[in-house]
Every structure is written in structure tokens, then in C-alpha cells.
Design a protein around this motif. Structure first.
Motif, PDB file in Angstrom:
ATOM      1  N   UNK A  94       0.813  -1.214   0.000  1.00 21.14           N
ATOM      2  CA  UNK A  94       0.000   0.000   0.000  1.00 21.14           C
ATOM      3  C   UNK A  94       0.849   1.267   0.000  1.00 21.14           C
ATOM      4  N   UNK A  95       1.931   1.253   0.763  1.00 20.82           N
ATOM      5  CA  UNK A  95       2.669   2.490   1.018  1.00 20.82           C
ATOM      6  C   UNK A  95       3.937   2.660   0.192  1.00 20.82           C
ATOM      7  N   UNK A  96       4.607   1.567  -0.158  1.00 20.13           N
ATOM      8  CA  UNK A  96       5.915   1.689  -0.828  1.00 20.13           C
ATOM      9  C   UNK A  96       6.033   0.764  -2.031  1.00 20.13           C
ATOM     10  N   UNK A  97       4.901   0.458  -2.660  1.00 15.23           N
ATOM     11  CA  UNK A  97       4.911  -0.401  -3.852  1.00 15.23           C
ATOM     12  C   UNK A  97       5.582  -1.751  -3.584  1.00 15.23           C
ATOM     13  N   UNK A  98       5.491  -2.239  -2.352  1.00 15.39           N
ATOM     14  CA  UNK A  98       6.020  -3.560  -2.024  1.00 15.39           C
ATOM     15  C   UNK A  98       7.468  -3.570  -1.585  1.00 15.39           C
ATOM     16  N   UNK A  99       8.078  -2.393  -1.418  1.00 16.92           N
ATOM     17  CA  UNK A  99       9.458  -2.319  -0.930  1.00 16.92           C
ATOM     18  C   UNK A  99       9.493  -2.729   0.539  1.00 16.92           C
ATOM     19  N   UNK A 100      10.094  -3.892   0.824  1.00 14.35           N
ATOM     20  CA  UNK A 100      10.093  -4.444   2.175  1.00 14.35           C
ATOM     21  C   UNK A 100      11.284  -3.993   3.009  1.00 14.35           C
ATOM     22  N   UNK A 101      12.129  -3.114   2.469  1.00 16.29           N
ATOM     23  CA  UNK A 101      13.329  -2.709   3.200  1.00 16.29           C
ATOM     24  C   UNK A 101      12.996  -1.926   4.466  1.00 16.29           C
ATOM     25  N   UNK A 102      11.781  -1.367   4.523  1.00 17.76           N
ATOM     26  CA  UNK A 102      11.386  -0.606   5.703  1.00 17.76           C
ATOM     27  C   UNK A 102      10.536  -1.419   6.672  1.00 17.76           C
ATOM     28  N   UNK A 103      10.273  -2.661   6.347  1.00 19.05           N
ATOM     29  CA  UNK A 103       9.288  -3.426   7.118  1.00 19.05           C
ATOM     30  C   UNK A 103       9.845  -4.041   8.395  1.00 19.05           C
ATOM     31  N   UNK A 104      11.169  -4.039   8.571  1.00 20.81           N
ATOM     32  CA  UNK A 104      11.736  -4.683   9.749  1.00 20.81           C
ATOM     33  C   UNK A 104      11.327  -4.004  11.041  1.00 20.81           C
ATOM     34  N   UNK A 105      11.080  -2.695  10.971  1.00 16.91           N
ATOM     35  CA  UNK A 105      10.688  -1.996  12.202  1.00 16.91           C
ATOM     36  C   UNK A 105       9.177  -1.808  12.295  1.00 16.91           C
ATOM     37  N   UNK A 106       8.409  -2.535  11.460  1.00 13.04           N
ATOM     38  CA  UNK A 106       6.951  -2.473  11.500  1.00 13.04           C
ATOM     39  C   UNK A 106       6.384  -3.754  12.097  1.00 13.04           C
ATOM     40  N   UNK A 107       5.241  -3.629  12.749  1.00 10.50           N
ATOM     41  CA  UNK A 107       4.585  -4.800  13.322  1.00 10.50           C
ATOM     42  C   UNK A 107       3.083  -4.552  13.336  1.00 10.50           C
ATOM     43  N   UNK A 108       2.324  -5.617  13.552  1.00  9.17           N
ATOM     44  CA  UNK A 108       0.875  -5.526  13.680  1.00  9.17           C
ATOM     45  C   UNK A 108       0.546  -5.452  15.163  1.00  9.17           C
ATOM     46  N   UNK A 109      -0.026  -4.345  15.590  1.00  7.75           N
ATOM     47  CA  UNK A 109      -0.325  -4.193  17.014  1.00  7.75           C
ATOM     48  C   UNK A 109      -1.739  -4.654  17.359  1.00  7.75           C
ATOM     49  N   UNK A 110      -2.642  -4.663  16.358  1.00 10.64           N
ATOM     50  CA  UNK A 110      -4.024  -5.059  16.673  1.00 10.64           C
ATOM     51  C   UNK A 110      -4.789  -5.307  15.385  1.00 10.64           C
ATOM     52  N   UNK A 111      -5.735  -6.240  15.438  1.00  4.47           N
ATOM     53  CA  UNK A 111      -6.663  -6.477  14.338  1.00  4.47           C
ATOM     54  C   UNK A 111      -8.071  -6.384  14.906  1.00  4.47           C
TER      55      UNK A 111
END
Length: 369
Positions: A94-111
Motif C-alpha cells: 500500500x505504502x511503498x509499492x512492495x518495498x520491504x526494506x522498511x518493514x523490519x521496524x513495522x509490526x501488527x499491534x491489533x486487528x
């Protein structure tokens, strides 16, 4: 104001009610091809059906401690690692056209899950582990009506919309803003609220919903975006629910002015704007819609042609809406000849915007086919 808008001024006749339950309409092959061609169909690692496998849920309360329509869901540990990784991946799409280089510091906090309404969405909260900043997006069942509504919003409104589909799953970005019902309760009477500017925006919002036949814009189906401006504020009302794109048969269900939930906005508009000002703002919005239409005319024609062959309502509702729109516009016969909601949207755009289209010589007639 022209004869076709002779009763378009805001009214206090707030009486229509949408259908209690709108059916979901499947995404057909033609619409699927359109989504693929325009980059909306993307292979996603997690589907809607995966999120349905939660083991229990707990009610979610708002900041004031009141129960909301949402509940927080919990998954088995064996499912959670797969789901969490996939949801972070989707956020990157959604945010970076699938660039996962920034995803290491992201997590799912709630659904969170909402069983209320047609789309029964899951709301995903993504958190930045470094600074606790969070964002949301939504995963829903792919409904053709909603997809048509999202596409028309993207092309005909002042707002851009990011969404993706994959088979029967729809992923939507979060649209920021103050929920309309919350704004009416907590902000409308504040001394720093510029009621005149807000009323102007409500007229414009009312106009663009009606022209492109987006229904059920009750206060909890739109948000108010407030932007600080020179010495004051500007307001933008944005739709957030597109399930009722061209489904109902009653004309007034496509005009936010007629819903009782919006009555305080209608009253404020009638108090602070005269007839001439309302007509001016309606004309301004139709002019801007015309510019948006001609700039995206090929894509709009493509989606409306597909929509015209698709089934997203019943024959009875199509006939009723065609008749009511024809009567409203002074007996426009072409509206009575439409046999689908897509044809009605296309013809209604022509009827409402023809005057403005004729003022642009190099686009004159381009939308007539």
C-alpha cells in the motif's frame, strides 16, 4: 440555476432510508481485467478468509470508554506468525509499492473486526516499533459495487484512493478525518468552527455524490478533514463507505441533504447560505467534476462501459431510479432507456455536466459515445 436543478437546493425533508441489507456482487471477468490493467489487482500474501480464522474476540471501547461497533480478534499462535508477516507485507504494498526494506521496524499491534454493515471489514493497525507511531488499513470482501464506487471516487472527486484486490479480497487504505457523526456532536458548535466554509463544502459534497450516484452518505459514512489555512480553516468532506454505489432506486438516497443524520449540517447550510450562494457552489463543483472527467475520460469510459454490462442492482430499482432522475431533470428520455446502473451513471454524468463539457471545445462530444 437551470431548470434541471430547480429543486436541488438543500432541503429539510429528511425521510429516505436505504435497504436494510444490500447483497454483495461478485467481481466479474471484465472488471477483473480492468483492475489488472490499471494495477489494482495485486497478489497478496493474506486473504480475507485467512483473517476469519480468529479463535475469539473482545469488544473494543473508544477513548471515552464507550463500546464501539468493533471487536479485537485473537488468533492461534500457529496462525499468528503467518498472518502478522503477511499483513506487514500488504502494508508495504500500500505504502511503498512492495518495498520491504522498511518493514523490519513495522509490526501488527491489533486487528479489529466489525460485523456491522455489508463489508464486515477487518481493520489492521500497523505500528512503528521505534516510535510507536501507528497507521491503519482495511481488508474486506471484494464487492463489485464497492470497487466501482472506489474507482469513481478516485477519478471524479478531489481525493485519490489507494486500494488493491486479489481474488475475493479487497484492501483499502485508511481515509483520515473526523467521522461525520463525531464532528456534528463535538465540533459543529465550537467557536473556532467556520460554519460558512463548512456549509460550502457540504453543498459541494452533496453535489458530487448526486452527480456520480453515490448513495447512503449518512454522517457515519463520511469524514471531515480540517486543514489550517490563512487565518482560518478549510474543510473537506470525504466519503469512506462505497457499498451503496448505484444500488438504490430512490433518487434522494443519493443526496446527503435528505438523511436525518445530516440534519444539523443541512440546518447550518440553510442558515448561513442563500440560494444564490448554493447555486454558485453547485456550479463550482460541477465544473471541477468536468475537468476531472475530461482528464481521465478514457479510464472513466472504460469503467462505465464495464459497469453498464454488470449486474449491481435489481431491474426494479434501475427502473425506479431512471424514472425519478428523468422527472427530476425535466423528462430526460435517455435516462428512461437505461437498463443497468452503469448506464444510468454514465447518462447522469452527461445530463449534469453537459453544459460544462460544452464550454471545453477540444473535449466537446468526446463523452457522447
Amino acid at each position: 440555476m437551470s431548470d434541471q436543478y430547480s429543486d436541488s437546493e438543500l432541503s429539510l425533508d429528511v425521510s429516505p432510508k436505504p435497504s436494510r441489507k444490500k447483497p454483495m456482487f461478485p467481481v466479474g471477468d471484465a472488471l477483473r481485467d480492468f483492475l489488472k490493467h490499471h494495477g489494482r489487482e495485486v497478489k497478496l500474501p493474506v486473504a480475507y478468509r485467512d483473517l476469519q480464522r480468529f479463535i475469539y474476540s473482545v469488544p473494543l471501547k473508544d477513548k471515552e470508554g464507550r463500546e464501539s461497533l468493533w471487536e479485537t480478534v485473537v488468533y492461534d499462535k500457529r496462525e499468528w506468525d503467518y498472518i502478522r508477516e503477511g499483513l506487514v507485507h500488504i502494508y508495504a504494498v500500500l505504502k511503498t509499492e512492495g518495498d520491504l526494506s522498511f518493514s523490519k521496524h513495522l509490526d501488527v499491534s491489533r486487528i479489529d473486526y466489525c460485523a456491522f454493515g455489508n463489508s464486515q471489514p477487518f481493520r489492521i493497525r500497523i505500528i512503528n516499533k521505534f516510535n510507536d507511531n501507528y497507521d491503519h488499513y482495511y481488508i474486506k470482501i471484494a464487492d463489485a459495487s464497492r470497487i466501482y464506487g472506489l474507482e469513481l471516487e478516485h477519478m471524479l472527486s478531489p481525493n485519490r484512493i489507494t486500494f488493491f484486490t486479489h481474488n475475493q479480497t479487497l484492501v483499502e487504505e485508511h481515509i483520515p478525518g473526523i467521522p461525520g457523526d463525531t464532528f456534528i456532536s463535538n465540533y459543529l458548535q465550537r467557536p473556532d468552527t467556520n460554519i460558512i466554509r463548512l456549509a460550502k463544502e457540504f453543498v459541494k459534497f452533496n453535489e458530487r455524490c448526486f452527480v456520480r450516484l453515490l448513495g447512503d452518505m449518512r454522517s457515519y459514512n463520511f469524514v471531515v478533514d480540517i486543514t489550517p489555512d490563512i487565518e482560518d480553516f478549510q474543510y473537506r468532506i470525504r466519503a469512506i463507505d462505497f457499498d451503496q454505489q448505484s444500488y438504490e432506486g430512490r433518487k434522494n438516497l443519493y443526496r446527503p441533504q435528505f438523511f436525518k443524520e445530516n440534519l444539523p449540517l443541512v440546518e447550518a447550510t440553510l442558515k448561513y447560505l442563500n440560494k444564490e450562494s448554493i447555486e454558485q457552489y453547485q456550479s463550482e463543483e460541477r465544473t471541477m467534476m468536468t475537468f476531472r472527467l475530461v482528464s481521465a475520460r478514457y479510464r472513466i469510459k472504460e469503467i462505465l462501459d464495464i459497469m453498464g454490462r454488470d449486474k449491481i442492482s435489481s431491474p426494479e430499482k434501475i427502473a425506479q431510479l431512471g424514472q425519478e432522475l428523468s422527472d427530476f431533470h425535466g423528462g430526460k428520455a435517455n435516462l428512461l432507456k437505461c437498463h443497468s446502473m452503469g448506464q444510468l451513471v454514465k447518462e447522469h454524468l452527461k445530463v449534469c455536466l453537459r453544459k460544462n463539457l460544452l464550454l471545453i471545445p477540444r473535449f466537446k462530444g468526446r463523452f457522447e459515445d
